[in-house]
Design a protein around this motif. Sequence first.
Motif, short mmCIF file in Angstrom:
data_model
loop_
_atom_site.label_atom_id
_atom_site.label_comp_id
_atom_site.label_asym_id
_atom_site.label_seq_id
_atom_site.Cartn_x
_atom_site.Cartn_y
_atom_site.Cartn_z
N GLN A 266 0.82 -1.20 0.00
CA GLN A 266 0.00 0.00 0.00
C GLN A 266 0.87 1.26 0.00
O GLN A 266 0.64 2.19 -0.78
CB GLN A 266 -0.93 0.01 1.23
CG GLN A 266 -2.08 -0.96 1.16
CD GLN A 266 -2.96 -0.88 2.39
OE1 GLN A 266 -2.47 -0.62 3.51
NE2 GLN A 266 -4.25 -1.12 2.23
N ARG A 269 2.69 1.73 -3.32
CA ARG A 269 1.79 2.19 -4.37
C ARG A 269 1.54 3.69 -4.25
O ARG A 269 1.57 4.42 -5.24
CB ARG A 269 0.47 1.43 -4.32
CG ARG A 269 -0.48 1.78 -5.46
CD ARG A 269 -1.90 1.36 -5.16
NE ARG A 269 -2.48 2.11 -4.07
CZ ARG A 269 -2.95 3.35 -4.16
NH1 ARG A 269 -2.90 4.01 -5.31
NH2 ARG A 269 -3.48 3.94 -3.12
N GLN A 270 1.31 4.14 -3.02
CA GLN A 270 1.05 5.56 -2.79
C GLN A 270 2.25 6.43 -3.14
O GLN A 270 2.11 7.56 -3.61
CB GLN A 270 0.66 5.78 -1.32
CG GLN A 270 -0.67 5.15 -0.94
CD GLN A 270 -0.89 5.11 0.57
OE1 GLN A 270 -0.03 5.53 1.35
NE2 GLN A 270 -2.04 4.58 0.99
N ASN A 280 -5.99 0.02 -12.22
CA ASN A 280 -6.93 0.97 -11.63
C ASN A 280 -8.37 0.58 -11.95
O ASN A 280 -8.72 0.35 -13.11
CB ASN A 280 -6.63 2.37 -12.19
CG ASN A 280 -7.33 3.45 -11.37
OD1 ASN A 280 -7.97 3.17 -10.37
ND2 ASN A 280 -7.18 4.69 -11.80
N PHE A 285 -7.45 -3.86 -7.20
CA PHE A 285 -7.18 -2.48 -6.81
C PHE A 285 -8.06 -2.08 -5.62
O PHE A 285 -7.57 -1.48 -4.65
CB PHE A 285 -7.44 -1.55 -8.00
CG PHE A 285 -7.11 -0.11 -7.75
CD1 PHE A 285 -5.81 0.34 -7.91
CD2 PHE A 285 -8.09 0.77 -7.36
CE1 PHE A 285 -5.51 1.68 -7.69
CE2 PHE A 285 -7.79 2.11 -7.12
CZ PHE A 285 -6.49 2.57 -7.29
N TYR A 286 -9.32 -2.46 -5.67
CA TYR A 286 -10.24 -2.13 -4.58
C TYR A 286 -9.83 -2.86 -3.29
O TYR A 286 -9.81 -2.28 -2.20
CB TYR A 286 -11.67 -2.52 -4.96
CG TYR A 286 -12.62 -2.50 -3.78
CD1 TYR A 286 -13.13 -1.30 -3.28
CD2 TYR A 286 -13.00 -3.69 -3.15
CE1 TYR A 286 -13.97 -1.28 -2.19
CE2 TYR A 286 -13.85 -3.69 -2.06
CZ TYR A 286 -14.33 -2.48 -1.58
OH TYR A 286 -15.16 -2.47 -0.49
N ASN A 289 -6.74 -1.18 -1.68
CA ASN A 289 -7.04 0.11 -1.07
C ASN A 289 -7.91 -0.02 0.17
O ASN A 289 -7.79 0.76 1.12
CB ASN A 289 -7.73 1.03 -2.09
CG ASN A 289 -6.78 1.53 -3.15
OD1 ASN A 289 -5.57 1.48 -2.97
ND2 ASN A 289 -7.32 2.01 -4.25
N ARG A 292 -7.29 -2.97 5.74
CA ARG A 292 -6.77 -2.32 6.93
C ARG A 292 -6.13 -3.36 7.83
O ARG A 292 -6.56 -4.52 7.86
CB ARG A 292 -7.88 -1.58 7.69
CG ARG A 292 -8.50 -0.42 6.91
CD ARG A 292 -7.50 0.71 6.70
NE ARG A 292 -8.08 1.84 5.95
CZ ARG A 292 -8.04 1.95 4.63
NH1 ARG A 292 -7.46 1.01 3.90
NH2 ARG A 292 -8.57 3.00 4.04
#
Length: 387
Positions: A266, A269-270, A280, A285-286, A289, A292
Amino acid sequence: MALGIKRENEIIPKYSLTGDLISFLRCGLQYRYHNGSSLPPSRPVQLWFGEFIHGVMESAYRIWRHNPIPFPWPVTPTQYRAAPPPDRLPHDIGTIGEIVEATLSAQGKNPRSAALRNSAYKRADKAVNELGKHLFPLIESAEERVIGTRDIPHNGKLTSRSRFYELHGIIDVLTNVQLTGVESSNVIRKAVQDVCSTTGDYEVIVDYKGTRRPAINDPYWQQGEWQVQTYSWLRTRQPGSKNIIAGVLIYINELAPGDSDIQKMQKERQENKTDVIPENGSLDFYKLNAWRKGNAVPDFSVDFLFKRAIRVIPVSRESQINATKEFDKVVLEIEKCVSAERNAGTIINHWNPGGDEETCVACDFRYFCPSPAPRNRDYHVLAPSAP
């Protein structure tokens, strides 16, 4: 007839590409204690994990080559250090793993925890059952030992034990015959063809890494490329080798990522520090993101996991020369440390510590290391004695 004075015997240092050069780059002081001392590490975690995965893959391949049993293979749960029950099948990954474990244990190499051991078996399961069906049909030669001799750069001053050093390693070799003989849906064939021109007679070398795919700004990313290029140079020294067009690094942890792997993915990627991310708008992708810490690890698609796990590095004569020169410099640095220690008679001040947090946490020598990582961790560090 005048007789000359007999010269001292010249010691030609022998270096393993991963066990010596990569280990020294990871942490010079840890390398010295592991490889040049009478103090064997009680739990060399990275060494155990990598050799366990190599051992399971080699054993599984040899079983499959003798008798190509369809995948998936069974994985009987294993008890910690328990002997395999007599009713297990020979191709049971639990059985294969325990035999490899016993071999490593006899060498003094053991996992540092039950959690690490369970993680290794989980990833071995994925490596054999998910990757094996694509990789095993392509292998021409498994666990091929490659060896060569190189000059040590001296810069006009001899600081090493010899003018030369011996470099060796172990690889799997694929050839054009196997690559073109499998279906176009084979993920390794497709990955190689997407990067390289696959015409004529050629070879592709393969090595497994018991780690995740590093960030593109991480030193391990560049070192992985040097390693593949140097392996390819060593392979060209062997009789009967063909033109090498590529090397493939397989990051086994990417087939079964854990919590820390997802967190790093994560972040990378950011910060645009990884070369493989989900497309995307895709489901992968979902999932990435939305994840958690504390939640279950996302069930990414097999296609995405393969893209993360397989890294193809094109090979050329120029790239081989550049990479081997880099490792020549590493050998020179090791030889300088050996010389400085020999002259001074002490270790600490002549081998630089430089491990990252993962290296230091798993190191038996961290309690008296002058510079463990992270620097603010509450390690007990022995102060140097007064003069």
